[in-house]
Design an enzyme around this catalytic site. Sequence first.
Site, PDB file in Angstrom:
ATOM      1  N   ASP A   9     -36.584  34.728 -12.334  1.00 51.83           N
ATOM      2  CA  ASP A   9     -35.288  35.191 -11.832  1.00 51.83           C
ATOM      3  C   ASP A   9     -34.292  34.099 -12.180  1.00 51.83           C
ATOM      4  O   ASP A   9     -34.255  33.050 -11.532  1.00 51.83           O
ATOM      5  CB  ASP A   9     -35.337  35.416 -10.322  1.00 51.83           C
ATOM      6  CG  ASP A   9     -33.978  35.825  -9.764  1.00 51.83           C
ATOM      7  OD1 ASP A   9     -33.278  36.618 -10.413  1.00 51.83           O
ATOM      8  OD2 ASP A   9     -33.618  35.340  -8.669  1.00 51.83           O
ATOM      9  N   GLU A  69     -35.599  38.765 -15.322  1.00 52.81           N
ATOM     10  CA  GLU A  69     -34.553  39.662 -14.841  1.00 52.81           C
ATOM     11  C   GLU A  69     -33.308  39.495 -15.697  1.00 52.81           C
ATOM     12  O   GLU A  69     -32.862  38.386 -15.958  1.00 52.81           O
ATOM     13  CB  GLU A  69     -34.225  39.347 -13.380  1.00 52.81           C
ATOM     14  CG  GLU A  69     -33.280  40.335 -12.761  1.00 52.81           C
ATOM     15  CD  GLU A  69     -33.082  40.119 -11.272  1.00 52.81           C
ATOM     16  OE1 GLU A  69     -31.922  39.899 -10.880  1.00 52.81           O
ATOM     17  OE2 GLU A  69     -34.068  40.163 -10.522  1.00 52.81           O
ATOM     18  N   ASP A 144     -35.144  34.101  -4.396  1.00 49.18           N
ATOM     19  CA  ASP A 144     -35.210  33.957  -5.849  1.00 49.18           C
ATOM     20  C   ASP A 144     -36.667  33.984  -6.315  1.00 49.18           C
ATOM     21  O   ASP A 144     -36.981  34.518  -7.372  1.00 49.18           O
ATOM     22  CB  ASP A 144     -34.548  32.645  -6.287  1.00 49.18           C
ATOM     23  CG  ASP A 144     -33.163  32.497  -5.708  1.00 49.18           C
ATOM     24  OD1 ASP A 144     -32.200  32.896  -6.378  1.00 49.18           O
ATOM     25  OD2 ASP A 144     -33.054  32.006  -4.570  1.00 49.18           O
TER      26      ASP A 144
END
Length: 185
Positions: A9, A69, A144
């Site tokens: 992430d 992501e 996260d």
Amino acid sequence: MEKVILGIDPGTNIMGYGVLKVTDNKAHLVTMGVIDLRKFGDAYLKLGHIFERVTGIIDSFLPDEMAIEAPFFGKNVQSMLKLGRAQGTAIAAAIRHGVPIHEYAPLKIKMAITGQGQASKEQVAAMLQRMLHIPNDEMSDFMDATDALGAAYCHYLQLNRPESQAHYRGWKDFVNKNQNRICRK
């Protein structure tokens, strides 16, 4: 067959990571955590640290693939640029090690895990905790980390259900393009 998936992430202050091991078509948590970049004032030092830490994670867990992501589109161009650099640096570390990269939109990750594209980070974390049987004491304080784990889990799901290349605008379009699949009595 065994496969290790690294999820990332991207972030410019906190970058999350999660590692899944897939054995006999079942995913298991290996580890998750964050790379804390808040102590670095200089943007280029942050990027260097991202490269070093992602490289270290790759060296430690030897992932077969990386799921990352994709940045969402925001109104602040400077924030998007910084986030893109952070993502690119993590991708560069994977490329350096020959790890194939798969990018997923936040909406797709949320849909894959919760069935709802507008799910909150807390809902995603709770669903991952249930699906992967993660004890409370192993859950990260940082969303996260669970977001990164979500990217890895989304990729795991895609391995078992690859997306069709065909795209339809509705039933009429589907019928028009699939005449051979229609049963006529």
